[in-house]
Structures are given as structure tokens and as C-alpha cells.
Motif scaffolding. Structure first.
Motif, PDB file in Angstrom:
ATOM      1  N   ILE A 111       0.837  -1.200   0.000  1.00  0.00           N
ATOM      2  CA  ILE A 111       0.000   0.000   0.000  1.00  0.00           C
ATOM      3  C   ILE A 111       0.877   1.257   0.000  1.00  0.00           C
ATOM      4  N   GLY A 112       2.052   1.165   0.615  1.00  0.00           N
ATOM      5  CA  GLY A 112       2.966   2.312   0.628  1.00  0.00           C
ATOM      6  C   GLY A 112       3.528   2.642  -0.735  1.00  0.00           C
ATOM      7  N   ARG A 152      -0.002   6.583   1.833  1.00  0.00           N
ATOM      8  CA  ARG A 152       1.201   5.797   1.539  1.00  0.00           C
ATOM      9  C   ARG A 152       2.226   5.861   2.662  1.00  0.00           C
ATOM     10  N   GLU A 153       2.373   7.028   3.276  1.00  0.00           N
ATOM     11  CA  GLU A 153       3.443   7.204   4.264  1.00  0.00           C
ATOM     12  C   GLU A 153       3.303   6.259   5.452  1.00  0.00           C
ATOM     13  N   PHE A 166       5.254   1.217   8.002  1.00  0.00           N
ATOM     14  CA  PHE A 166       4.985  -0.135   8.474  1.00  0.00           C
ATOM     15  C   PHE A 166       5.930  -1.141   7.812  1.00  0.00           C
ATOM     16  N   GLY A 167       6.104  -1.013   6.491  1.00  0.00           N
ATOM     17  CA  GLY A 167       6.996  -1.935   5.796  1.00  0.00           C
ATOM     18  C   GLY A 167       8.417  -1.847   6.311  1.00  0.00           C
ATOM     19  N   THR A 168       8.900  -0.626   6.522  1.00  0.00           N
ATOM     20  CA  THR A 168      10.259  -0.456   7.050  1.00  0.00           C
ATOM     21  C   THR A 168      10.377  -1.011   8.459  1.00  0.00           C
ATOM     22  N   ASP A 169       9.371  -0.739   9.272  1.00  0.00           N
ATOM     23  CA  ASP A 169       9.383  -1.222  10.653  1.00  0.00           C
ATOM     24  C   ASP A 169       9.358  -2.748  10.701  1.00  0.00           C
ATOM     25  N   TYR A 170       8.530  -3.358   9.862  1.00  0.00           N
ATOM     26  CA  TYR A 170       8.435  -4.819   9.890  1.00  0.00           C
ATOM     27  C   TYR A 170       9.728  -5.467   9.387  1.00  0.00           C
TER      28      TYR A 170
END
Length: 284
Positions: free
Chosen positions: A132-133, A141-142, A147-151
Motif C-alpha cells: 500500500i505504501g 502511503r506514508e 509499516f513496511g520499514t518497521d516490519y
């Protein structure tokens, strides 16, 4: 036996008394600050703290009071408009919050459709959320990119999902995140059907709300003008020093206070009557 009954009766009276006793001031203050913090997040003003908002309200009141004293030299009129000015920052936050929620309400069906496509294409749930980002609506998106970076950094899905919910600060986002959490923990083949149903429901809700808002906007604006009209007349009267002198008397000050209280009550009633039901964050 009598002593036991008396003890139980005393405990019951104490519990009833505690139930009617208001919460401690510190607890109420903490809850109020948390509510303001959430309203700022829902308005997209995450860089502003509740204390900064309160400071801005105080600064607005002081500036308007000073300008009013310089221009009108009437203490009562200046104080009344200073009180009104102190509420302006909070009203702006509320307006931004409602506008952002309205914009997100139009975007969430597209987000849910992207999640449905990703799940059906065989992506894992973290990958579908992270996508989604990249492919989602620009305003959303932000948070999903974070979330993607954190995961990828921590590998902890639940903690990353909790931080995503905090960043979104939206009831629909809470439902989507909790659906993803349940699907990851218990599995199942109904996630695609659930997301499709949610997307259809969100589209119907957004369309209905748009029609209702379009129909009631003229009446709400007319009510706001009716509340503001007496104070606009007072601003025009402020050009005459004799009128301002009359308002500095005890009777004139009392009239201003009563008018301000009635205007506040009328405005709150108008907002409450014209307010549409809002989704609440029950899945924080």
C-alpha cells in the motif's frame, strides 16, 4: 452474624460512594490530554502536542485582547472577543479532523481493494500491507511505508501493526489492521471475501454521507451565520466610543456575558443536531 452484615453493608455503601465520586483531577487531566492528542493525530497534526495547542489558544486570546484594548479601549468587549479567539485553534483542529476523515473515507475502499488483490495474488499479509505504501492512495502511503520499514527491521508483525494503527488514527484503519491480525493468527480462506464486503460497505457509507452533507450544508452554514451575526454587529458598533462605554458598565458587561453564553449554547446545539454519526475507535 450482625457484625458481618454490618461490614458487608459498609463495604456496599463505600463502593456506591466511590461510583458516584468523580475521578481524580490528575486522571481527568490525563484523559483530556490523551483525547486532544488523538484529535491532533486524526487531523494530521502529529507534530503538535496538546500543550502546544493549549499554548496557541492562550496566545490567540492574549493577542486579540491586546488588539481589542488598543483599538476599542473597552475591557469587556476585548475580553469577550479574546475568549472567542481562544477557541479558534481548537475549532480549526476539529475542522481539519473532519475534513481528513472525510477524505480518508473516500480512499479506504481503494486501500481495501489493493489488499484484496494482494492477498488473492498470493502475497503474505505483511507484503500486502507494505505494498500500500507503493501502490496505494497518496495520502495513505506514508504510514504503510513506515509499516513496511518497521516490519523489515524488527520482524514483529503485531508491534508493527500497532504502530500502524497509531499512525493512521482512523476507525476504518483499526478494523483493517485487526482483520489482518486475526487472519495471520488463525488463518482461514475467508479474508478475501471479508475485504470485498468491507470495501462495498465503505463505498455505500461514503456515498450516503456525501449526499447527506450536501443536503444539510446550507442549513448548517445559515445557522453559523445566525450565531455570528450579533457579534459582527458588535464589531461595527465598536467604531463608536459612546457604545463601547455603555458596554463597560456592569449592565453592559452582563449583557455581553449572557449573549456569549447563549451563543455558545446555540452553537453547540446546532453542531449536535446537525452532526452525522461517526465511527469510533473501539479497536485501538
Amino acid at each position: 452474624m450482625g457484625a458481618f452484615v454490618g461490614l458487608m453493608l459498609g463495604i456496599g455503601v463505600l463502593l456506591v460512594w466511590q461510583g458516584f465520586t468523580p475521578a481524580p483531577k490528575k486522571v481527568r487531566t490525563h484523559a483530556r490530554l490523551n483525547r486532544m492528542r488523538e484529535e491532533l493525530a486524526q487531523a494530521g497534526l502529529t507534530g503538535i502536542t496538546p500543550h502546544e495547542l493549549i499554548g496557541l489558544q492562550v496566545l490567540s486570546a492574549v493577542l486579540v485582547a491586546l488588539v481589542g484594548l488598543i483599538l476599542t479601549r473597552s475591557l469587556s468587549v476585548s475580553v469577550i472577543f479574546a475568549v472567542f479567539a481562544s477557541a479558534v485553534p481548537r475549532l480549526l483542529v476539529t475542522r481539519l479532523r473532519h475534513r481528513r476523515q472525510s477524505d480518508l473515507r473516500e480512499l479506504w475502499p481503494e486501500v481495501v481493494d489493493n489488499l484484496t488483490s494482494g492477498v488473492r495474488a498470493g502475497l503474505s499479509l505483511p507484503e500486502a500491507l507494505s505494498a500500500i505504501g507503493i501502490r496505494g492512495p497518496e495520502p495513505l502511503r506514508e504510514p504503510f511505508r513506515h509499516f513496511g520499514t518497521d516490519y523489515r527491521t524488527t520482524g514483529r508483525f503485531n508491534e508493527s501493526l500497532d504502530r500502524l494503527k497509531v499512525a493512521l488514527a482512523d476507525p476504518v484503519g483499526d478494523r483493517v489492521c485487526e482483520s489482518m491480525r486475526v487472519a495471520r493468527e488463525v488463518g482461514g480462506t475467508d479474508l478475501g471475501r471479508l475485504l470485498t464486503t468491507l470495501s462495498s460497505f465503505l463505498r455505500d457509507d461514503a456515498r450516503t454521507r456525501s449526499e447527506l452533507i450536501a443536503r444539510q450544508s446550507w442549513s448548517v452554514n445559515a445557522a453559523r451565520m445566525a450565531v455570528c451575526a450579533p457579534w459582527l454587529v458588535l464589531v461595527l458598533l465598536a467604531t463608536q466610543q459612546e457604545t463601547l462605554t455603555a458596554y463597560d458598565t456592569p449592565t453592559g458587561t452582563l449583557i455581553l456575558v449572557i449573549g456569549a453564553v447563549l451563543s455558545l449554547i446555540a452553537y453547540r446545539l446546532m453542531i449536535r443536531i446537525g452532526r452525522l454519526p461517526e465511527d469510533k475507535r473501539v479497536l485501538r
